[in-house]
Design a protein around this motif. Structure first.
Motif, PDB file in Angstrom:
ATOM      1  N   PRO A  47       0.835  -1.210   0.000  1.00  0.00           N
ATOM      2  CA  PRO A  47       0.000   0.000   0.000  1.00  0.00           C
ATOM      3  C   PRO A  47       0.869   1.259   0.000  1.00  0.00           C
ATOM      4  N   VAL A  48       0.496   2.225  -0.823  1.00  0.00           N
ATOM      5  CA  VAL A  48       1.231   3.494  -0.881  1.00  0.00           C
ATOM      6  C   VAL A  48       0.240   4.652  -0.836  1.00  0.00           C
ATOM      7  N   GLU A  49       0.729   5.827  -0.478  1.00  0.00           N
ATOM      8  CA  GLU A  49      -0.095   7.029  -0.494  1.00  0.00           C
ATOM      9  C   GLU A  49      -0.063   7.647  -1.885  1.00  0.00           C
ATOM     10  N   LEU A  50      -1.107   8.392  -2.171  1.00  0.00           N
ATOM     11  CA  LEU A  50      -1.221   9.026  -3.482  1.00  0.00           C
ATOM     12  C   LEU A  50      -0.379  10.301  -3.496  1.00  0.00           C
ATOM     13  N   ASN A  51       0.847  10.214  -4.016  1.00  0.00           N
ATOM     14  CA  ASN A  51       1.724  11.382  -4.100  1.00  0.00           C
ATOM     15  C   ASN A  51       2.728  11.192  -5.236  1.00  0.00           C
ATOM     16  N   ARG A  52       3.481  12.217  -5.495  1.00  0.00           N
ATOM     17  CA  ARG A  52       4.442  12.190  -6.605  1.00  0.00           C
ATOM     18  C   ARG A  52       5.500  11.105  -6.407  1.00  0.00           C
ATOM     19  N   ARG A  53       5.875  10.876  -5.173  1.00  0.00           N
ATOM     20  CA  ARG A  53       6.910   9.869  -4.909  1.00  0.00           C
ATOM     21  C   ARG A  53       6.457   8.481  -5.358  1.00  0.00           C
ATOM     22  N   LEU A  89       0.475  14.911 -10.575  1.00  0.00           N
ATOM     23  CA  LEU A  89       0.821  13.511 -10.334  1.00  0.00           C
ATOM     24  C   LEU A  89       1.423  12.865 -11.574  1.00  0.00           C
ATOM     25  N   LEU A  90       0.775  13.050 -12.721  1.00  0.00           N
ATOM     26  CA  LEU A  90       1.264  12.388 -13.925  1.00  0.00           C
ATOM     27  C   LEU A  90       2.592  12.965 -14.402  1.00  0.00           C
ATOM     28  N   ALA A  91       2.858  14.215 -14.040  1.00  0.00           N
ATOM     29  CA  ALA A  91       4.150  14.804 -14.401  1.00  0.00           C
ATOM     30  C   ALA A  91       5.305  14.099 -13.688  1.00  0.00           C
ATOM     31  N   ALA A  92       5.010  13.428 -12.579  1.00  0.00           N
ATOM     32  CA  ALA A  92       6.051  12.714 -11.832  1.00  0.00           C
ATOM     33  C   ALA A  92       6.380  11.366 -12.454  1.00  0.00           C
ATOM     34  N   LEU A  93       5.546  10.876 -13.374  1.00  0.00           N
ATOM     35  CA  LEU A  93       5.800   9.583 -13.999  1.00  0.00           C
ATOM     36  C   LEU A  93       6.977   9.659 -14.965  1.00  0.00           C
ATOM     37  N   PRO A  94       7.804   8.623 -15.026  1.00  0.00           N
ATOM     38  CA  PRO A  94       8.816   8.553 -16.087  1.00  0.00           C
ATOM     39  C   PRO A  94       8.125   8.543 -17.448  1.00  0.00           C
ATOM     40  N   ALA A 113      -2.025  13.116 -22.980  1.00  0.00           N
ATOM     41  CA  ALA A 113      -1.451  13.842 -24.115  1.00  0.00           C
ATOM     42  C   ALA A 113      -0.603  15.020 -23.645  1.00  0.00           C
ATOM     43  N   ARG A 114      -1.088  15.756 -22.649  1.00  0.00           N
ATOM     44  CA  ARG A 114      -0.311  16.896 -22.130  1.00  0.00           C
ATOM     45  C   ARG A 114       1.004  16.446 -21.524  1.00  0.00           C
ATOM     46  N   GLN A 115       0.998  15.292 -20.884  1.00  0.00           N
ATOM     47  CA  GLN A 115       2.206  14.796 -20.224  1.00  0.00           C
ATOM     48  C   GLN A 115       3.027  13.876 -21.127  1.00  0.00           C
TER      49      GLN A 115
END
Length: 297
Positions: A47-53, A89-94, A113-115
């Motif tokens: 389980p993880v929290e919803l964050n950029r990490r 959030l999606l900006a943190a994805l590779p 599309a933006r990301q």
């Protein structure tokens, strides 16, 4: 095996439980968010929290059948917390991360599309759609039995659309002894329906064929069962619309005319979530493995 592959499952329903188990069996590194109320999960699912990490090192982000709604909120039945996808959030994805969802509404498509992120809509795949047609047909037949006082055997049934679900629906009705009419709009579909023992007609002539129909199943996601069509149905007829919401039926007019009309999208996840989950799990495991191999080349 998916050793070293980082996957996050974000929300969903019972189908996601099968996906979690399958990915853990394949030794993927599985993170989950939105499953706080579900106790019996594989120990390997973290389980993880919803964050950029949580997003920063993912190879794949797995969303529910309907990725998110028009405001970015992800549906989950195992959590009371809101889950919302945002640009942050999606900006943190590779950029190599692939996002998988059953289907995507405009919000999710525009966000990806933006990301500049790859988005895969699983329900667009022929294999998944054909496999999913099995529980869809079983669910539709269940609804027909529940909402009628006559047998499917020797009934007059109609299936609109002869695609992946329409073919299975017509075959199931025919196997139960119904006389099956099939509405098509392509000559090759007309020929195939005839060859399979159904009575084909072109949907442009629908008004001429609906008068004596007992069960009307629609798979076409545009308005086709209009007020004019409903006016020609017998009062005892039942409409079961299997098309993507909002379906292809004028439900308000059907109610006005006291004709039973039921919208029933997403039946696989309702009537057979285990089977539907296994279908998705097998496909996702293969897709993620192929994705990993391409990256290694």
């Amino acid at each position: 095996m998916l050793t070293g592959v980082n996957v996050l499952l974000l929300g969903g329903d019972a189908r996601q439980l099968e996906i979690i188990s399958k990915l853990c069996e394949h030794n993927a590194t599985v993170s989950i968010c939105g499953f706080e109320q579900k106790k019996e999960l594989p120990e390997a699912a973290i389980p993880v929290e919803l964050n950029r990490r949580a997003f920063s090192k993912l190879d794949a982000l797995l969303l529910p059948a309907v990725g998110c709604d028009d405001d970015g909120y992800v549906h989950t039945v195992f959590s009371s917390e809101s889950i919302r996808l945002t640009d942050e959030l999606l900006a943190a994805l590779p950029k190599s991360c692939v996002i998988y969802a059953g289907m995507a509404k405009p919000y999710l498509k525009e966000l990806c599309a933006r990301q500049q992120l790859q988005l895969v809509e699983l329900f667009e795949r022929d294999d998944i759609a054909i496999f999913n047609s099995i529980p869809t047909v079983e669910g539709a037949l269940m609804m027909a039995i529940q909402h009628t006082d006559f047998t499917i055997h020797r009934s007059n049934s109609m299936v609109l659309g002869f695609g992946r679900t329409g073919i299975s629906m017509a075959r199931g009705l025919h196997a139960l002894g119904s006389h099956v009419l099939v509405g098509v709009n392509r000559s090759e579909h007309y020929a195939r329906a005839y060859e399979m023992g159904f009575e084909p007609f072109y949907t442009k002539d629908l008004e001429q064929y609906v008068m004596n129909i007992d069960l009307l199943f629609n798979t076409i996601p545009t308005m086709i069962i209009t007020a004019q069509i409903i006016d020609r149905l017998q009062k005892s007829a039942v409409i079961i619309d299997l098309a993507t919401k909002p379906g292809g039926t004028d439900f308000d007019y059907a109610e006005l005319k006291e004709i039973k009309a039921l919208l029933a999208p997403g039946l696989p996840g309702i009537v057979a979530p285990k089977t539907a989950g296994l279908i998705l799990a097998d496909c996702l495991s293969q897709l993620i493995l192929e994705q990993t191999k391409r990256r290694e080349l």
